[in-house]
Design a protein around this motif. Structure first.
Motif, PDB file in Angstrom:
ATOM      1  N   TYR A  57      29.358  43.539 -73.552  1.00 15.90           N
ATOM      2  CA  TYR A  57      29.028  43.430 -74.968  1.00 15.90           C
ATOM      3  C   TYR A  57      30.024  42.500 -75.658  1.00 15.90           C
ATOM      4  O   TYR A  57      31.069  42.159 -75.111  1.00 15.90           O
ATOM      5  N   ARG A  58      29.663  42.124 -76.854  1.00 15.30           N
ATOM      6  CA  ARG A  58      30.499  41.233 -77.684  1.00 15.30           C
ATOM      7  C   ARG A  58      30.663  41.877 -79.050  1.00 15.30           C
ATOM      8  O   ARG A  58      29.714  42.454 -79.582  1.00 15.30           O
ATOM      9  N   GLU A  59      31.862  41.754 -79.615  1.00 11.56           N
ATOM     10  CA  GLU A  59      32.125  42.389 -80.904  1.00 11.56           C
ATOM     11  C   GLU A  59      33.085  41.537 -81.726  1.00 11.56           C
ATOM     12  O   GLU A  59      33.975  40.883 -81.178  1.00 11.56           O
ATOM     13  N   SER A  60      32.904  41.546 -83.040  1.00  9.28           N
ATOM     14  CA  SER A  60      33.787  40.826 -83.950  1.00  9.28           C
ATOM     15  C   SER A  60      34.511  41.820 -84.846  1.00  9.28           C
ATOM     16  O   SER A  60      33.876  42.686 -85.452  1.00  9.28           O
ATOM     17  N   VAL A  61      35.832  41.695 -84.949  1.00  7.55           N
ATOM     18  CA  VAL A  61      36.640  42.602 -85.759  1.00  7.55           C
ATOM     19  C   VAL A  61      37.717  41.810 -86.488  1.00  7.55           C
ATOM     20  O   VAL A  61      37.956  40.634 -86.193  1.00  7.55           O
ATOM     21  N   TYR A  62      38.362  42.476 -87.435  1.00  9.22           N
ATOM     22  CA  TYR A  62      39.490  41.870 -88.148  1.00  9.22           C
ATOM     23  C   TYR A  62      40.690  42.804 -88.014  1.00  9.22           C
ATOM     24  O   TYR A  62      40.653  43.943 -88.479  1.00  9.22           O
ATOM     25  N   GLU A  63      41.718  42.316 -87.340  1.00  9.64           N
ATOM     26  CA  GLU A  63      42.937  43.103 -87.174  1.00  9.64           C
ATOM     27  C   GLU A  63      44.148  42.175 -87.101  1.00  9.64           C
ATOM     28  O   GLU A  63      44.046  41.035 -86.652  1.00  9.64           O
ATOM     29  N   PHE A  64      45.286  42.693 -87.549  1.00 11.37           N
ATOM     30  CA  PHE A  64      46.565  41.979 -87.480  1.00 11.37           C
ATOM     31  C   PHE A  64      46.516  40.611 -88.180  1.00 11.37           C
ATOM     32  O   PHE A  64      47.205  39.677 -87.794  1.00 11.37           O
ATOM     33  N   GLY A  65      45.663  40.522 -89.214  1.00 10.68           N
ATOM     34  CA  GLY A  65      45.551  39.269 -89.961  1.00 10.68           C
ATOM     35  C   GLY A  65      44.669  38.227 -89.303  1.00 10.68           C
ATOM     36  O   GLY A  65      44.617  37.080 -89.758  1.00 10.68           O
ATOM     37  N   TRP A  66      43.944  38.616 -88.265  1.00  9.24           N
ATOM     38  CA  TRP A  66      43.120  37.672 -87.512  1.00  9.24           C
ATOM     39  C   TRP A  66      41.671  38.156 -87.402  1.00  9.24           C
ATOM     40  O   TRP A  66      41.418  39.336 -87.226  1.00  9.24           O
ATOM     41  N   ASN A  67      40.746  37.197 -87.482  1.00 11.17           N
ATOM     42  CA  ASN A  67      39.391  37.443 -87.021  1.00 11.17           C
ATOM     43  C   ASN A  67      39.428  37.396 -85.495  1.00 11.17           C
ATOM     44  O   ASN A  67      39.939  36.429 -84.909  1.00 11.17           O
ATOM     45  N   ILE A  68      38.901  38.420 -84.866  1.00 15.83           N
ATOM     46  CA  ILE A  68      38.953  38.518 -83.411  1.00 15.83           C
ATOM     47  C   ILE A  68      37.543  38.671 -82.865  1.00 15.83           C
ATOM     48  O   ILE A  68      36.794  39.542 -83.313  1.00 15.83           O
ATOM     49  N   GLU A  69      37.201  37.811 -81.916  1.00 13.04           N
ATOM     50  CA  GLU A  69      35.949  37.960 -81.175  1.00 13.04           C
ATOM     51  C   GLU A  69      36.308  38.425 -79.774  1.00 13.04           C
ATOM     52  O   GLU A  69      37.063  37.748 -79.070  1.00 13.04           O
ATOM     53  N   VAL A  70      35.764  39.561 -79.390  1.00  9.36           N
ATOM     54  CA  VAL A  70      36.092  40.124 -78.092  1.00  9.36           C
ATOM     55  C   VAL A  70      34.843  40.126 -77.218  1.00  9.36           C
ATOM     56  O   VAL A  70      33.761  40.528 -77.652  1.00  9.36           O
ATOM     57  N   PHE A  71      35.001  39.608 -76.011  1.00 12.66           N
ATOM     58  CA  PHE A  71      33.913  39.510 -75.040  1.00 12.66           C
ATOM     59  C   PHE A  71      34.261  40.454 -73.897  1.00 12.66           C
ATOM     60  O   PHE A  71      35.197  40.190 -73.138  1.00 12.66           O
ATOM     61  N   VAL A  72      33.514  41.542 -73.802  1.00 12.47           N
ATOM     62  CA  VAL A  72      33.876  42.610 -72.883  1.00 12.47           C
ATOM     63  C   VAL A  72      32.929  42.615 -71.681  1.00 12.47           C
ATOM     64  O   VAL A  72      31.707  42.670 -71.837  1.00 12.47           O
ATOM     65  N   GLN A  73      33.515  42.553 -70.491  1.00 12.92           N
ATOM     66  CA  GLN A  73      32.748  42.501 -69.256  1.00 12.92           C
ATOM     67  C   GLN A  73      33.235  43.580 -68.293  1.00 12.92           C
ATOM     68  O   GLN A  73      34.394  43.994 -68.352  1.00 12.92           O
ATOM     69  N   ASN A  74      32.324  44.016 -67.410  1.00 15.44           N
ATOM     70  CA  ASN A  74      32.803  44.797 -66.276  1.00 15.44           C
ATOM     71  C   ASN A  74      33.010  43.837 -65.096  1.00 15.44           C
ATOM     72  O   ASN A  74      32.914  42.616 -65.273  1.00 15.44           O
ATOM     73  N   LEU A  75      33.256  44.357 -63.918  1.00 15.33           N
ATOM     74  CA  LEU A  75      33.636  43.466 -62.816  1.00 15.33           C
ATOM     75  C   LEU A  75      32.447  42.871 -62.069  1.00 15.33           C
ATOM     76  O   LEU A  75      32.635  42.160 -61.073  1.00 15.33           O
ATOM     77  N   THR A  76      31.232  43.134 -62.567  1.00 16.75           N
ATOM     78  CA  THR A  76      30.052  42.455 -62.024  1.00 16.75           C
ATOM     79  C   THR A  76      29.271  41.718 -63.109  1.00 16.75           C
ATOM     80  O   THR A  76      28.644  40.695 -62.825  1.00 16.75           O
ATOM     81  N   SER A  77      29.301  42.197 -64.337  1.00 18.91           N
ATOM     82  CA  SER A  77      28.496  41.585 -65.398  1.00 18.91           C
ATOM     83  C   SER A  77      28.901  40.144 -65.666  1.00 18.91           C
ATOM     84  O   SER A  77      28.046  39.304 -65.982  1.00 18.91           O
ATOM     85  N   TYR A  78      30.187  39.841 -65.537  1.00 18.86           N
ATOM     86  CA  TYR A  78      30.631  38.476 -65.827  1.00 18.86           C
ATOM     87  C   TYR A  78      29.962  37.467 -64.902  1.00 18.86           C
ATOM     88  O   TYR A  78      29.752  36.304 -65.283  1.00 18.86           O
ATOM     89  N   LYS A  79      29.620  37.893 -63.675  1.00 23.48           N
ATOM     90  CA  LYS A  79      28.973  36.978 -62.729  1.00 23.48           C
ATOM     91  C   LYS A  79      27.604  36.552 -63.237  1.00 23.48           C
ATOM     92  O   LYS A  79      27.200  35.381 -63.073  1.00 23.48           O
ATOM     93  N   GLU A  80      26.885  37.470 -63.878  1.00 23.07           N
ATOM     94  CA  GLU A  80      25.582  37.128 -64.445  1.00 23.07           C
ATOM     95  C   GLU A  80      25.734  36.176 -65.624  1.00 23.07           C
ATOM     96  O   GLU A  80      24.914  35.273 -65.808  1.00 23.07           O
ATOM     97  N   PHE A  81      26.784  36.368 -66.420  1.00 26.73           N
ATOM     98  CA  PHE A  81      27.032  35.455 -67.533  1.00 26.73           C
ATOM     99  C   PHE A  81      27.432  34.078 -67.010  1.00 26.73           C
ATOM    100  O   PHE A  81      27.006  33.048 -67.556  1.00 26.73           O
ATOM    101  N   PHE A  82      28.264  34.048 -65.969  1.00 26.48           N
ATOM    102  CA  PHE A  82      28.601  32.776 -65.334  1.00 26.48           C
ATOM    103  C   PHE A  82      27.323  32.062 -64.899  1.00 26.48           C
ATOM    104  O   PHE A  82      27.143  30.865 -65.132  1.00 26.48           O
TER     105      PHE A  82
END
Length: 238
Positions: A57-82
């Protein structure tokens, strides 16, 4: 507008990872910050690898004075995104992984980075002759509209479409990665600095003055080695 009270990007990324993904197997800080291309509006791109997750999944948050985009993968899902990124010739995740600074590593990051680097070095799949023919037709269709249009409001948007199609054609026929938005010109520069300057100058001249000549000459030069403009005789799905 939020008050700017930032800690360093690397420190913010480390704290974010520690607070939200303390048990992850790998984490990277990527994006413009890492490339040294950050602007006042740049955010932090953080890639997380966690085998305990069922899906990515992907999520956008604001913390520590920064806009943060986090791209979260498990150890097989990233291969499909690749795989999907490579199929569309826009290697967003492989590029982030390749350039990313390691924040957390349980021993997996070297292998995943190598996968990303190998894909980037290989380049996208070569276009078939039929695909090139189809792309020539679509470019010709928009190109003719651009040349013949006399309404300023319309020709601006026709030019936008033409620029996207032509940049894609140049990059893909040279087996180079493509991009969108700012990555159009970055991809062109990665391929050929001189041509990228010509491309920018041609469209910039049109947008500033309305003079189409540089764009017309450039597009015809690009199409010529592949048979030039294509209309007569083209069919699709017949």
């Amino acid at each position: 507008m939020r008050e700017i009270n930032r800690i360093s990007p690397y420190e913010a990324a480390e704290l974010f990872t520690l607070n939200h993904f303390p048990n992850c197997h790998g984490a990277l800080l990527a994006g413009s910050i890492v490339r040294g291309e950050a602007t006042e509006t740049s955010d932090l791109d953080i890639v997380i690898f966690d085998s305990n997750l069922k899906s990515a999944y992907r999520e956008s948050v604001y913390e520590f004075g920064w806009n943060i985009e986090v791209f979260v993968q498990n150890l097989t899902s990233y291969k499909e995104f690749f795989k999907s990124d490579c199929e569309r010739a826009r290697p967003s995740l492989p590029r982030m992984v390749s350039e990313g600074i390691v924040l957390r590593d349980s021993g997996i990051m070297e292998h995943i980075k190598k996968e990303a680097n190998d894909l980037l070095e290989k380049g996208p799949e070569e276009w078939s002759a039929e695909t090139i023919r189809m792309k020539r037709y679509f470019i010709t269709d928009v190109f003719d509209d651009f040349i013949g249009c006399t309404l300023r409001a319309e020709e601006i948007f026709i030019a936008n479409t033409l620029a996207e199609l032509v940049s894609e054609f140049v990059l893909r026929t040279n087996r180079k990665w493509i991009g969108t938005s700012k990555w159009v010109i970055r991809s062109l520069r990665n391929h050929d600095e001189k041509f990228a300057d010509q491309f920018v100058d041609a469209f910039d001249t049109f947008y500033k003055t309305g003079d189409k000549n540089k764009v017309i000459v450039m597009v015809d030069d690009i199409l010529q080695p592949f048979g030039g403009r294509l209309f007569q005789g083209f069919s699709l799905g017949k």
